[in-house]
Write an enzyme that holds these catalytic residues in place. Structure first.
Site, PDB file in Angstrom:
ATOM      1  CD  GLU A 259      -2.724   1.169   2.518  1.00 48.71           C
ATOM      2  OE1 GLU A 259      -2.718   2.219   3.200  1.00 48.71           O
ATOM      3  OE2 GLU A 259      -3.350   0.137   2.839  1.00 48.71           O
ATOM      4  CB  CYS A 293      -1.827   6.864   1.252  1.00 51.84           C
ATOM      5  SG  CYS A 293      -3.200   5.849   1.847  1.00 51.84           S
TER       6      CYS A 293
END
Length: 485
Positions: A259, A293
């Site tokens: 990720e 993110c």
């Protein structure tokens, strides 16, 4: 309770317990509050010799099926862990704010999500099921019964990021426990205390210590651990450069989930309710000072009202309270390290020098904080337009053709979550289809997430799919039995 007493309480509650013999420390890592750089706690670091022993123990646990924990035990452990977390929720929230710089109000939300995440793992255990496979579809298979079951995939190594120091750990470690995988977890060196407390809670809840090891080590040792052939699954949350590099070095057969970050785009249509969307964009852009993110970074608005929209964002950003995250009134905390302030400052200065209009912010407030910043029409090739800034900076661009705006939104090597604001269903559906993203939010910011939804990046932004249920499937493997009657 005063801030000084809060800090003292956090230090006391996170004092490391006696370290098992196999993981004796070679050094002590001091953990600091990123706002004032004061030491708030410490954890032991371990060497390769220590980790080698832990890997050997974990590997043998998985190899010996007689030692596997039955589902009812895993369920009991996770339920008790959730109770312990609930009982210490205030402590955990303060710890997140103190070591990670996330404002206390947001840290409380993270704790609630983490507790729910453990509960989701409990629910998903019942869904780790196989199926019957029909054998008599042809004569060759007739006279047989076949079915599949789920088994733990093996040793999990989880390497995590700093920005959600409890909830990310829950997303990586709790699914491993739920599926019956031994796990070694390495938190970010900036924020190991929340992870340490969570692992201790698992043990307190009845998980035998060999099933979950907390490790803090240097980069070289970490890489050696990750690429060891005894590792069956590697879970990584962090930068794209590091994640892809490590994936290339994994031992044959090691599966992984990566990720990474994004440079999240938002498309604003002419029909959008501007008054309604501004608070959402402010939250999505400046939550945790942009250190998320899927944080809102690039906003594309019609040229007819782009200046008005950008100014409303700037007015809102200018009112945000910047300070120590453990202060109840702080809305934007520090960046995780002083060098990140240097980087954000350099990127913004570069954009302004190249023609971006600075509407608010654009300056460091201290060694550890940067003012919430809004830029209008920075160059499309500037760092703020092409790379994840991971700081409190939002860029607004004017467009005359929505198709070109979508093309610009899709032009980068990063693709994660995105959003569109519109009251026109046709525009919403067209944008959902056209945006290169794994999730498109309609009339909400790009950083929206619940923990049971799939969460993943495309292209350079990641590999495989996160989310509790998806991670548990990744950490499980199928086994089929074929019985000839």
């Amino acid at each position: 309770m005063t801030d000084s007493k809060k800090s003292s309480a956090a230090e006391k509650s996170t004092a490391p317990k006696k370290v098992p013999k196999a993981a004796k420390a070679s050094k002590i890592l001091n953990v600091v509050n990123p706002f004032d750089q004061s030491i708030i706690g410490s954890v032991p670091t371990v060497t390769w010799n220590n980790i080698d022993k832990l890997l050997a123990t974990s590997y043998q646990l998985h190899k010996d099926t007689e030692q596997w924990l039955p589902a009812f035990e895993r369920i009991s452990i996770l339920k008790k862990t959730a109770v312990l977390m609930s009982q210490r929720a205030d402590e955990l929230a303060l710890l997140i704010a103190n070591e990670g710089g996330k404002p206390l109000a947001d840290a409380r939300v993270e704790v609630a999500r983490a507790i729910d995440g453990v509960g989701l793992c409990v629910q998903e255990i019942a869904h780790l099921t196989g199926s019957q496979i029909p054998m008599d579809l042809t004569q060759a298979g007739a006279g047989r019964i076949a079915y599949s079951t789920k088994e733990p995939t093996g040793v999990v190594v989880a390497v995590s990021a700093f920005n959600h120091p409890l909830n990310l750990i829950v997303h990586q470690v709790a699914p491993a426990i739920a599926t019956g995988c031994p796990v070694l977890v390495k938190p970010a060196r900036d924020t190991p205390l929340s992870c340490k407390v969570f692992v201790d809670m698992l043990h307190e809840a009845g998980l035998p210590p060999p099933w979950c090891h907390f490790v803090v080590c240097d980069t070289a040792t970490s890489e050696k651990m990750i690429t060891d052939p005894r590792v069956a699954f590697f879970s990584f949350i962090g930068s794209a450069n590091v994640g892809w590099m490590l994936r290339a070095k994994l031992a044959p057969g090691t599966r992984c989930a990566l990720e990474h970050g994004g440079v999240a785009p938002v498309i604003i249509d002419e029909s959008a309710d501007i008054e309604e969307m501004i608070p959402s964009l402010l939250k999505g852009g400046f939550y945790h000072s942009g250190q998320v993110c899927v944080s809102v970074q690039r906003i594309f608005a019609p040229k007819s009202n782009v200046k008005a929209i950008a100014q409303l964002l700037a007015d809102g950003a200018a009112k945000l309270i910047v300070g120590n995250a453990i202060d109840e009134f702080t809305e934007c905390g520090p960046l995780i390290r002083p060098k990140e302030v240097d980087r954000v400052e350099a990127w913004v200065d570069e954009a302004v020098a190249a023609g971006a209009k600075l509407l608010t912010g654009g300056k460091r407030l201290s060694n550890t904080t940067y003012a919430p910043t809004v830029l209008l029409d920075p160059p499309v090739d500037a760092k703020v337009s092409t790379m994840e800034i991971f700081g409190p900076v939002v860029c607004v661009y004017g467009y005359s053709d929505i198709n070109k705006a979508i093309a610009q939104a899709n032009s980068l090597d990063y693709a994660f979550q995105a959003s569109v604001f519109t009251k026109d269903l046709d525009v919403a559906m067209k944008t959902i289809r056209a945006l290169d993203a794994t999730a498109v939010m309609v009339n909400d910011h790009s950083a929206f997430r619940v923990d049971w939804m799939p969460f993943a990046g495309r292209k350079h932004s990641g590999y495989n799919t996160g989310g509790i249920a998806y991670t548990m499937q990744d950490m499980s493997q199928d086994k089929m039995a074929v019985i000839k009657l």
